[in-house]
Each structure stands twice: as C-alpha cells, then as structure tokens.
Design a protein around this motif. Sequence first.
Motif, PDB file in Angstrom:
ATOM      1  N   SER A 176      -7.953   6.290   0.809  1.00 10.24           N
ATOM      2  CA  SER A 176      -7.946   7.411  -0.124  1.00 10.24           C
ATOM      3  C   SER A 176      -6.722   8.267   0.168  1.00 10.24           C
ATOM      4  N   VAL A 177      -5.781   8.272  -0.739  1.00  7.59           N
ATOM      5  CA  VAL A 177      -4.531   9.010  -0.549  1.00  7.59           C
ATOM      6  C   VAL A 177      -3.955   9.383  -1.912  1.00  7.59           C
ATOM      7  N   ALA A 178      -3.302  10.510  -1.996  1.00  6.51           N
ATOM      8  CA  ALA A 178      -2.626  10.972  -3.221  1.00  6.51           C
ATOM      9  C   ALA A 178      -3.574  11.010  -4.421  1.00  6.51           C
ATOM     10  N   GLY A 179      -4.807  11.376  -4.182  1.00  4.07           N
ATOM     11  CA  GLY A 179      -5.763  11.531  -5.271  1.00  4.07           C
ATOM     12  C   GLY A 179      -6.370  10.246  -5.798  1.00  4.07           C
ATOM     13  N   GLY A 180      -6.229   9.143  -5.076  1.00  2.00           N
ATOM     14  CA  GLY A 180      -6.798   7.870  -5.519  1.00  2.00           C
ATOM     15  C   GLY A 180      -6.976   6.928  -4.342  1.00  2.00           C
ATOM     16  N   SER A 181      -7.438   5.728  -4.637  1.00  8.93           N
ATOM     17  CA  SER A 181      -7.608   4.697  -3.614  1.00  8.93           C
ATOM     18  C   SER A 181      -6.485   3.689  -3.765  1.00  8.93           C
ATOM     19  N   TYR A 182      -5.643   3.575  -2.738  1.00  3.06           N
ATOM     20  CA  TYR A 182      -4.448   2.754  -2.843  1.00  3.06           C
ATOM     21  C   TYR A 182      -4.228   1.902  -1.601  1.00  3.06           C
ATOM     22  N   ARG A 183      -3.555   0.757  -1.819  1.00  2.00           N
ATOM     23  CA  ARG A 183      -2.982   0.009  -0.716  1.00  2.00           C
ATOM     24  C   ARG A 183      -1.752   0.754  -0.215  1.00  2.00           C
ATOM     25  N   SER A 184      -1.194   0.304   0.899  1.00  2.00           N
ATOM     26  CA  SER A 184       0.069   0.853   1.387  1.00  2.00           C
ATOM     27  C   SER A 184       1.131   0.698   0.301  1.00  2.00           C
ATOM     28  N   ILE A 185       1.892   1.751   0.038  1.00  2.00           N
ATOM     29  CA  ILE A 185       2.937   1.684  -0.986  1.00  2.00           C
ATOM     30  C   ILE A 185       4.018   0.681  -0.591  1.00  2.00           C
ATOM     31  N   PHE A 186       4.207   0.487   0.721  1.00  2.00           N
ATOM     32  CA  PHE A 186       5.209  -0.466   1.180  1.00  2.00           C
ATOM     33  C   PHE A 186       4.781  -1.902   0.863  1.00  2.00           C
ATOM     34  N   ARG A 187       3.490  -2.174   0.985  1.00  2.00           N
ATOM     35  CA  ARG A 187       2.987  -3.515   0.663  1.00  2.00           C
ATOM     36  C   ARG A 187       2.948  -3.728  -0.853  1.00  2.00           C
ATOM     37  N   ASP A 188       2.590  -2.684  -1.582  1.00  2.00           N
ATOM     38  CA  ASP A 188       2.647  -2.773  -3.046  1.00  2.00           C
ATOM     39  C   ASP A 188       4.058  -3.115  -3.505  1.00  2.00           C
ATOM     40  N   HIS A 189       5.029  -2.405  -2.943  1.00  2.00           N
ATOM     41  CA  HIS A 189       6.443  -2.601  -3.306  1.00  2.00           C
ATOM     42  C   HIS A 189       6.891  -4.023  -2.954  1.00  2.00           C
ATOM     43  N   ALA A 190       6.630  -4.448  -1.727  1.00  2.00           N
ATOM     44  CA  ALA A 190       7.067  -5.776  -1.275  1.00  2.00           C
ATOM     45  C   ALA A 190       6.425  -6.883  -2.099  1.00  2.00           C
ATOM     46  N   ASP A 191       5.135  -6.759  -2.374  1.00  2.00           N
ATOM     47  CA  ASP A 191       4.440  -7.781  -3.154  1.00  2.00           C
ATOM     48  C   ASP A 191       4.951  -7.822  -4.595  1.00  2.00           C
ATOM     49  N   ALA A 192       5.257  -6.656  -5.163  1.00  2.00           N
ATOM     50  CA  ALA A 192       5.772  -6.614  -6.539  1.00  2.00           C
ATOM     51  C   ALA A 192       7.082  -7.372  -6.640  1.00  2.00           C
ATOM     52  N   VAL A 193       7.983  -7.145  -5.674  1.00  2.00           N
ATOM     53  CA  VAL A 193       9.276  -7.829  -5.688  1.00  2.00           C
ATOM     54  C   VAL A 193       9.097  -9.331  -5.464  1.00  2.00           C
ATOM     55  N   ALA A 194       8.296  -9.691  -4.468  1.00  2.00           N
ATOM     56  CA  ALA A 194       8.081 -11.111  -4.157  1.00  2.00           C
ATOM     57  C   ALA A 194       7.449 -11.847  -5.334  1.00  2.00           C
ATOM     58  N   ASP A 195       6.411 -11.252  -5.940  1.00  2.00           N
ATOM     59  CA  ASP A 195       5.731 -11.887  -7.071  1.00  2.00           C
ATOM     60  C   ASP A 195       6.672 -12.049  -8.263  1.00  2.00           C
ATOM     61  N   ALA A 196       7.524 -11.045  -8.495  1.00  2.00           N
ATOM     62  CA  ALA A 196       8.469 -11.101  -9.612  1.00  2.00           C
ATOM     63  C   ALA A 196       9.467 -12.247  -9.414  1.00  2.00           C
ATOM     64  N   ILE A 197       9.962 -12.390  -8.185  1.00  2.00           N
ATOM     65  CA  ILE A 197      10.926 -13.452  -7.897  1.00  2.00           C
ATOM     66  C   ILE A 197      10.268 -14.828  -8.059  1.00  2.00           C
ATOM     67  N   ILE A 198       9.056 -14.959  -7.531  1.00  2.00           N
ATOM     68  CA  ILE A 198       8.336 -16.245  -7.638  1.00  2.00           C
ATOM     69  C   ILE A 198       8.091 -16.600  -9.104  1.00  2.00           C
ATOM     70  N   GLU A 199       7.669 -15.625  -9.896  1.00  2.00           N
ATOM     71  CA  GLU A 199       7.403 -15.890 -11.316  1.00  2.00           C
ATOM     72  C   GLU A 199       8.692 -16.268 -12.053  1.00  2.00           C
ATOM     73  N   THR A 200       9.774 -15.565 -11.765  1.00  2.00           N
ATOM     74  CA  THR A 200      11.038 -15.838 -12.464  1.00  2.00           C
ATOM     75  C   THR A 200      11.561 -17.230 -12.136  1.00  2.00           C
ATOM     76  N   TYR A 201      11.631 -17.555 -10.849  1.00  2.00           N
ATOM     77  CA  TYR A 201      12.162 -18.849 -10.449  1.00  2.00           C
ATOM     78  C   TYR A 201      11.173 -19.977 -10.719  1.00  2.00           C
ATOM     79  N   GLY A 202       9.876 -19.642 -10.785  1.00  2.00           N
ATOM     80  CA  GLY A 202       8.877 -20.671 -11.107  1.00  2.00           C
ATOM     81  C   GLY A 202       8.997 -21.140 -12.544  1.00  2.00           C
TER      82      GLY A 202
END
Length: 202
Positions: A176-202
């Motif tokens: 519970s942080v910043a008024g909601g329930s969230y994962r670590s922003i660093f993991r959100d960021h890293a996963d977003a970039v990784a998933d985007a690259i995998i989808e594009t090259y896939g």
Amino acid sequence: QKRLAFFQKLINWRAELYFYRRAEIAQRAENIRKEFLPDLNICNHFNATERSGAHEIVKDNRHAFFVNGCYGPDEVVNPMTRFFLFSKLLEQPLDIEMAVGDAITAKMQQIAKLPPVKYGQEKYQRRVNDNPYLYARNLAASRQYPGPCLILEPFYMNNTWTAQRLGAGDYDGVRSVAGGSYRSIFRDHADAVADAIIETYG
C-alpha cells in the motif's frame, strides 16, 4: 566570502553537469563501440518538471520517449555532430526505434495512464509517427550510441504519486503506497520495457 562560496558552488555544479552530460556519455558510447554492437540501446532517465530545482512537488505527471533526430541548423555546424548525424542515417535505426517506442508507450500506460509531455512541432523536437509520446530529438546519448537507441523519460520525479513510489524503494509483491496497492515501481518499469522488447522482436 559568501559571494566566493556561491561562485564555487556554481562552478562545482557546472563541472558535474558537464561530466555526466558530456564526458560520461561519450565514454559510454566509446565502450559500447569497442566491446559490443547492441541490437538496441535503452536509456532510462528520471524526468522532472522545471520546478524540481526549487524542490517543488507538482500535481502534473507525464511520459516522454525519444529517438535520435531533428538536428537544428546551429547543431550541424559542429563537425562531430554531422559525423554522428550521417552515421545514424546510414544505420537506419528508425523503424526499430518506432516499433519498440510504440510498444513501450503502451506498456507504460498500463503502469500509469498519463498524458504525453507537450512539446509540439518545435525546432529541436518533432513527432516521428502518430504516437504523441514519441519524439525525435538530438540528444547526446542517442546521437553517439551505435545502433537503435531509445531514451525513456516516464513519470515526473517531483510528482507526489511518483515520489512516493520511488521513495518506497524496491520490494517483493504488492504494498500500500501512494494511495493504492502497487508493485515496486522499479519492477513495473523493468517489466514494461522487457515485455515491450519481447513483443516487438517476437
């Protein structure tokens, strides 16, 4: 004495700015060229509004992503800038950069549905496609790093929501942080970039 201390502080600040904006980026580019030629460069930057220098917290929060381009006439006067400009033209990285940039935009919107930074069609930055978050701009890293290069500037650090999530650090699971329930922003960021690259090259 106070005036001397002020100027010394200003000189130190300028020296640090020159180092990480110029010397450090140039050295990283040299290391990349010598050690390996990457299929894709991703540069993660922390962004903020102009008020951050005065330590102001703002309500505004936006995403911005950049590819290399939009060289101004006063910039191409420099011979090294022209060299990098033609290097980029010969590499033809834009199709890859736009595809990955569009995918990253979509993933970042899943983390936080924020508006784009309002740049418009200005002298030193231009939209490259119909993605309002993706701009061409002549930045030191994307100019000097060989191969496709994207510079990511999601969120404003001096926004309340972002600052609270950054301040929470990295952690497992959901908190519970910043008024909601969230994962670590660093993991959100890293996963977003990784998933985007995998989808594009896939």
